[in-house]
Design an enzyme around this catalytic site. Sequence first.
Site: not given
Length: 198
Positions: A14, A89, A128, A134, A146
């Site tokens: 996204k 969401r 990532r 993060r 998640r």
Amino acid sequence: MVNIILFGPPGSGKGTQSDKIVDQFGLVHLSTGNLLRQEIADKTPLGIEARSFMDKGQLVPDEVVIGMIDTCLEKNIGAKGFLFDGFPRTVAQAEALDNLLKLRKTAITRLLALEVSEEELVNRLLKRGETSGRSDDTDVHVIRKRLLVYRNETEPVAAHYAKTGKHDNIKGEGSVEEIFESLAARIRPYMEAARVEE
Ligand code: AP5
Ligand code: MG
């Protein structure tokens, strides 16, 4: 106005695609994840509260993110449209967004859902996590959480917009460029129609 929801699970691309879409079409990018990470970096009370949810892979309470979006819509009066990334969401967020847009005499144009296999999502996020800083990317349990939250709480948002025929699935695997072309082909006609109406 052209108001697009770029939808999909964590790691579906996204953010990557949003950068390209706003460059091409001049929509205002509203990413609740980015806004929350900025609050955390600024050590605001909202950021401190949000962090405790984000670190565990849970959703931040609806009223917090809805308030943030309301403020952003207000700050961008006169925009030719918005690209929502990571919002709504939950169905409650979708209903609140519909109301906020209605107050401004506009509505969601289209929800574009990126489809990526679970194995590919986990691989992308762990990769990532090696460099992003993060905290929700480094622990495979948080990543799985998640994805579970997405299936249980976020997927029903696609059904909410499918009811009014506004939902499209887009293949989210392949090169960034190929995926962008599929998305742009869906968005372009709405931008052209909006220009004619001006
Ligand atoms: P948020 O920041 O929204 O994160 P997310 O949805 O979990 O997803 P990501 O941003 O990790 O993935 P993405 O789909 O943007 O993919 P990206 O382009 O980065 O939310 C984080 C947290 O904030 C939530 O867990 C929640 O706690 C809270 N939150 C946020 N919004 C909220 C809301 N509305 N309500 C409540 N809580 C909220 O790509 C991922 C990786 O893949 C990158 O490394 C990228 O380089 C790579 N990649 C991208 N495209 C490709 C491709 N085609 N091929 C190979 N690799 C690719
Ligand atoms: Mg993102």
